[in-house]
Design an enzyme around this catalytic site. Structure first.
Site, PDB file in Angstrom:
ATOM      1  N   GLU A   1      -4.468  19.278  -6.717  1.00 52.61           N
ATOM      2  CA  GLU A   1      -5.427  19.706  -7.743  1.00 52.61           C
ATOM      3  C   GLU A   1      -5.219  21.181  -8.090  1.00 52.61           C
ATOM      4  O   GLU A   1      -5.331  21.570  -9.258  1.00 52.61           O
ATOM      5  CB  GLU A   1      -6.860  19.456  -7.270  1.00 52.61           C
ATOM      6  CG  GLU A   1      -7.904  19.696  -8.325  1.00 52.61           C
ATOM      7  CD  GLU A   1      -7.806  18.743  -9.504  1.00 52.61           C
ATOM      8  OE1 GLU A   1      -7.802  19.241 -10.659  1.00 52.61           O
ATOM      9  OE2 GLU A   1      -7.723  17.535  -9.311  1.00 52.61           O
TER      10      GLU A   1
ATOM     11  N   GLU B   1      -1.837  23.434 -15.885  1.00 49.61           N
ATOM     12  CA  GLU B   1      -2.640  23.394 -17.106  1.00 49.61           C
ATOM     13  C   GLU B   1      -2.874  24.787 -17.671  1.00 49.61           C
ATOM     14  O   GLU B   1      -2.787  24.997 -18.887  1.00 49.61           O
ATOM     15  CB  GLU B   1      -3.972  22.694 -16.848  1.00 49.61           C
ATOM     16  CG  GLU B   1      -3.840  21.204 -16.685  1.00 49.61           C
ATOM     17  CD  GLU B   1      -5.173  20.503 -16.495  1.00 49.61           C
ATOM     18  OE1 GLU B   1      -6.206  21.190 -16.365  1.00 49.61           O
ATOM     19  OE2 GLU B   1      -5.171  19.258 -16.472  1.00 49.61           O
TER      20      GLU B   1
END
Length: 156
Positions: free
Chosen positions: A65, A72
């Site tokens: 994550e 991102e």
């Protein structure tokens, strides 16, 4: 001087983790799930090997994550418009998180399922009897779900 740089690098890493927890919804979900699993370890008889597999799995999900968040952010920093390669990068990073999360579910099932059902056998019996189900039928149902399958060296 080197100690100061080392402490700064740890500080930056901790700030990155804190930032991800504050800003990423899925990271919050993973953290809550990890805390829940670690608390469950106190209530069930977890061996050292089982705890180690849970700890490694939790670390893998949290790390994936964090990498997803970094990918991102880097893509968003460099792209002001839709680009197919940006989509590939973001989707692939999210896919890595999905793979580790599915693995975490599998590991959690393997570690906790027998312990969980053993703890709740008396409850299943009482609830079933309350609905008029025969004790033999409840025992048959519970035993059907406790069958073990041997995969390699592991009993599942």
């Amino acid at each position: 001087m080197e100690m100061k740089k080392l402490l700064e690098s740890f500080n930056h890493a901790i700030n990155g983790i804190i930032d991800a927890v504050r800003t990423q919804r899925n990271m919050k979900i993973h953290i809550v799930a990890a805390i829940g699993v670690l608390i469950a370890c106190f209530f069930f008889d977890i061996s050292k090997a089982e705890f180690l597999s849970l700890a490694i799995t939790i670390t893998m999900v949290i790390s994936a994550e964090l990498v997803n968040t970094a990918v991102e952010a880097a893509v968003d920093l460099n792209t002001n418009y839709y680009h197919p390669l940006a989509k590939v990068a973001k989707n692939t990073a999210a896919g890595a998180v999905l793979v580790t999360a599915i693995n975490a579910l599998l590991v959690g099932y393997i570690v906790f399922w027998d312990k969980f059902t053993k703890s709740f056998d008396p409850i299943f019996l009482k609830v079933g009897q309350g609905f008029g189900v025969k004790t033999q039928d409840i025992n048959l149902f519970v035993h059907m779900h406790k069958k073990t399958v041997t995969v390699g060296y592991f009993n599942i």
